[in-house]
Design an enzyme around this catalytic site. Structure first.
Site, PDB file in Angstrom:
ATOM      1  N   HIS A   1      69.730  41.732  21.881  1.00 34.43           N
ATOM      2  CA  HIS A   1      70.798  41.366  22.811  1.00 34.43           C
ATOM      3  C   HIS A   1      71.617  42.580  23.257  1.00 34.43           C
ATOM      4  O   HIS A   1      72.839  42.491  23.388  1.00 34.43           O
ATOM      5  CB  HIS A   1      71.730  40.308  22.193  1.00 34.43           C
ATOM      6  CG  HIS A   1      71.114  38.947  22.170  1.00 34.43           C
ATOM      7  ND1 HIS A   1      71.094  38.128  23.265  1.00 34.43           N
ATOM      8  CD2 HIS A   1      70.473  38.278  21.181  1.00 34.43           C
ATOM      9  CE1 HIS A   1      70.474  36.981  22.943  1.00 34.43           C
ATOM     10  NE2 HIS A   1      70.079  37.055  21.691  1.00 34.43           N
TER      11      HIS A   1
ATOM     12  N   GLY B   1      58.280  29.888  23.505  1.00 33.63           N
ATOM     13  CA  GLY B   1      59.608  29.598  22.937  1.00 33.63           C
ATOM     14  C   GLY B   1      59.812  30.160  21.556  1.00 33.63           C
ATOM     15  O   GLY B   1      60.558  29.609  20.756  1.00 33.63           O
TER      16      GLY B   1
ATOM     17  N   SER C   1      58.082  36.543  23.758  1.00 35.25           N
ATOM     18  CA  SER C   1      58.063  36.858  25.165  1.00 35.25           C
ATOM     19  C   SER C   1      56.830  36.397  25.927  1.00 35.25           C
ATOM     20  O   SER C   1      56.244  37.143  26.705  1.00 35.25           O
ATOM     21  CB  SER C   1      58.242  38.359  25.331  1.00 35.25           C
ATOM     22  OG  SER C   1      58.740  38.594  26.593  1.00 35.25           O
TER      23      SER C   1
ATOM     24  N   ASP D   1      61.593  42.958  27.776  1.00 31.98           N
ATOM     25  CA  ASP D   1      60.283  42.330  27.576  1.00 31.98           C
ATOM     26  C   ASP D   1      59.261  42.799  28.602  1.00 31.98           C
ATOM     27  O   ASP D   1      58.133  43.163  28.265  1.00 31.98           O
ATOM     28  CB  ASP D   1      60.421  40.805  27.660  1.00 31.98           C
ATOM     29  CG  ASP D   1      61.495  40.293  26.725  1.00 31.98           C
ATOM     30  OD1 ASP D   1      61.930  41.067  25.857  1.00 31.98           O
ATOM     31  OD2 ASP D   1      61.895  39.129  26.872  1.00 31.98           O
TER      32      ASP D   1
ATOM     33  N   SER E   1      63.457  27.285  20.669  1.00 32.02           N
ATOM     34  CA  SER E   1      64.710  27.513  21.370  1.00 32.02           C
ATOM     35  C   SER E   1      64.380  27.666  22.847  1.00 32.02           C
ATOM     36  O   SER E   1      63.754  28.645  23.243  1.00 32.02           O
ATOM     37  CB  SER E   1      65.342  28.785  20.813  1.00 32.02           C
ATOM     38  OG  SER E   1      66.059  29.445  21.799  1.00 32.02           O
ATOM     39  N   ASN E   2      64.773  26.692  23.626  1.00 28.76           N
ATOM     40  CA  ASN E   2      64.514  26.794  25.059  1.00 28.76           C
ATOM     41  C   ASN E   2      65.713  27.450  25.740  1.00 28.76           C
ATOM     42  O   ASN E   2      66.697  26.810  26.077  1.00 28.76           O
ATOM     43  CB  ASN E   2      64.235  25.408  25.645  1.00 28.76           C
ATOM     44  CG  ASN E   2      63.853  25.524  27.103  1.00 28.76           C
ATOM     45  OD1 ASN E   2      64.105  26.555  27.746  1.00 28.76           O
ATOM     46  ND2 ASN E   2      63.244  24.491  27.634  1.00 28.76           N
ATOM     47  N   LYS E   3      65.572  28.767  25.912  1.00 29.36           N
ATOM     48  CA  LYS E   3      66.659  29.591  26.439  1.00 29.36           C
ATOM     49  C   LYS E   3      67.174  29.085  27.785  1.00 29.36           C
ATOM     50  O   LYS E   3      68.348  29.193  28.086  1.00 29.36           O
ATOM     51  CB  LYS E   3      66.100  31.003  26.615  1.00 29.36           C
ATOM     52  CG  LYS E   3      67.091  32.084  26.422  1.00 29.36           C
ATOM     53  CD  LYS E   3      66.454  33.402  26.013  1.00 29.36           C
ATOM     54  CE  LYS E   3      65.150  33.761  26.630  1.00 29.36           C
ATOM     55  NZ  LYS E   3      65.179  34.614  27.801  1.00 29.36           N
TER      56      LYS E   3
END
Ligand code: NG1
Ligand code: MG
Length: 504
Positions: free
Chosen positions: A58, A153, A157, A202, A248-250
């Site tokens: 991040h 997910g 990437s 990515d 985790s669905n960003k």
């Protein structure tokens, strides 16, 4: 060979000579499946690998350097072209991903509905980005067959591998050169069409990664990639990826997770710049958002904080910024309200929101965690710099495994406590990993689920994987078969570089 272009293999024997026999078999199978669907053979296959981030989470969208490596799992797309301007996309797993078709539209190229989570959206991103770049109004029609083996997910990437691969396929179909920098830039920008205000790690890793190395990626003032080898320790360093199976669905959680983090770090940057008297605040608006990296660089230049040694320079600059984080935000460790932030900037809340693009990427939050997020960003960058330096300077020293692992553990702690992007299953997997021989273990990718990456001495990999299976998977997912577990927990090494196969 020209390093700025994507390498291309011209025949199956080139692929054999690259020593990727399994890949050649897969390419052949894809060609046969393509023939069944479209009644012709493809003219080329584009390929882009997934990636695992070793350290630096991040911080790419803050302009800070990151340290990922490409993995062997990839997305490949077989393509033939025609003059119809229709694009047909089928997936090798058609039961899960039904085929889609669309026609090129001169008005907006192709419609992307970011409110639906459709696999074809990632193709549309890469397609749209490529045609915007090419500025042509009569693109080729394309028949495509996609085979992606990067788990979805999970923080490896799959999305960017797909977008970058589509970009290459579309450029190639329209006779454009496969310039790596162009592919990266357009893939980064176009993946945002699905509603996630992502960074560039990515796509850069997928397109620029070099054989058998990780890659140190710098984003600002300009994109720069440096391949870095891991130290040759004895036992050797291995990496094990373990999927928490928490998906985790960003895209769905973006307003309270990913996009909110981007906004928090950008507002922190605006306030720090203001308090440090940096006048870029007024100039950075829409196209170039103000990032924490710009603030750090501008401040350092204004103070003549220069040091001959680049590592020392990084460290002294980052430590300085960490001291400002304490000074400016330390009395609000539980967060600032929107109003408090706007007051600090002498702006209305609406004016401030426009500067951080919440009109395009909406967010929801009571409070903005400026202290915790910016402390993570500068601290994590310090660890990235130290990680790279340890790789480059420690040679074969036995202590390298411990030192690098310790940095990964600190990164996990910071992602969990300061950036709030871990989750209970990640924390549990990491602590099981450390108990069974990992010198370091952390989440990889955006987090909130997805995969962990552990650094493990190579002689312990088998027993390590067995322990994760018995202590984590047997407990949480007892019905998984040995076969299924092979794709869920596995060791990996830096992959072969990105390679396209052209049948001409
Ligand atoms: P993943 O894990 O692929 O969703 C995301 C971002 C990266 C980076 C990491 C966190 C995209 C395409 N990818 O990755 O840019 O910010 O999270 O370090 O948005
Ligand atoms: Mg992604």
């Amino acid at each position: 060979m020209d390093d700025s272009l994507v390498p291309i293999a011209h025949s199956i024997s080139d692929i054999y000579s690259e020593n990727i026999l399994e890949q050649a078999v897969r390419y052949k199978k894809l060609c046969d499946q393509f023939k069944e669907i479209y009644n012709e053979y493809p003219t080329f296959i584009a390929r882009a690998p997934g990636r695992v981030n070793i350290i630096g989470e991040h911080i790419d969208y803050c302009g800070m350097p990151v340290f990922p490596m490409a993995i062997e799992l990839d997305t490949i797309i077989a393509v033939s072209t025609n003059d119809s301007q229709t694009v047909n996309i089928a997936n090798a797993i058609s039961s899960k991903y039904p085929p889609i078709s669309f026609n090129f539209s001169p008005e907006n190229i192709v419609e992307i509905d970011d409110t639906v989570h459709d696999w074809g959206n990632y193709f549309k991103c890469g397609y749209k980005g490529s045609l915007e770049h090419l500025k042509i109004d009569n693109p080729k029609g394309m028949n495509c067959l996609v085979d992606g083996v990067v788990p979805v997910g999970s923080g490896l990437s799959s999305s960017s591998a797909f977008v970058s691969c589509t970009a290459m396929a579309t450029l190639k179909a329209n006779g454009a050169p496969l310039d790596k920098k162009v592919i990266v830039d357009l893939s980064v920008a176009s993946e945002r069409y699905v509603g996630v205000n992502g960074g560039g790690m990515d796509q850069t890793c997928s397109v620029m990664a070099k054989k058998s190395s990780a890659v140190f990626i710098e984003f600002y003032p300009s994109l720069k990639t440096t391949p870095v080898q891991f130290p040759k320790t004895d036992p050797e360093i291995s990496f094990v990826i373990a999927n928490t199976l928490v998906v985790s669905n960003k895209q769905v959680t973006a307003p309270v997770c990913y996009n909110l983090r981007v906004v928090e770090t950008r507002i922190a940057a605006l306030i720090m710049a203001k308090l440090l008297g940096i006048d870029k605040v007024s100039t950075c608006q829409n196209a170039d958002p103000l990032t924490l990296k710009i603030v750090m660089d501008e401040y350092s230049q204004s103070q003549n904080l220069s040091d001959e040694d680049p590592v020392k320079q990084w460290i002294s600059r980052l430590e300085k910024m960490l001291s400002f984080v304490e000074k400016f935000f330390g009395d609000h460790q539980d967060g600032h309200t929107w109003e408090e932030c706007a007051n600090l900037l002498n702006l209305s809340i609406e004016e401030m929101k426009l500067k951080v693009h919440t009109d395009k990427f909406p967010v929801r939050a009571e409070k903005l965690m400026l202290y915790k997020r910016s402390k993570h960003v500068f601290g994590e960058t310090l660890r990235v710099v130290e990680f790279r330096q340890t790789c480059e300077s420690q040679g074969s020293s036995a202590g390298a495994l411990q030192q690098l692992g310790e940095l990964m553990n600190q990164s996990q702690e910071s992602c969990d406590k300061l950036f709030d992007c871990s989750c209970p299953e990640i924390n549990e997997l990491c602590s099981i990993a450390r108990k069974h021989g990992a010198t370091g273990s952390r989440l990889t990718g955006a987090g909130w689920g997805g995969c962990t990456i552990s650094m493990v001495p190579s002689d312990k990999v088998d027993s390590f994987i067995a322990s994760l299976k018995s202590e984590f998977y047997a407990k949480h997912h007892p019905s998984l078969t040995e076969d299924e577990l092979q794709d869920i927990v596995f060791s990996t090494k830096p992959a072969t570089e990105q390679l396209n196969f052209i049948n001409d």
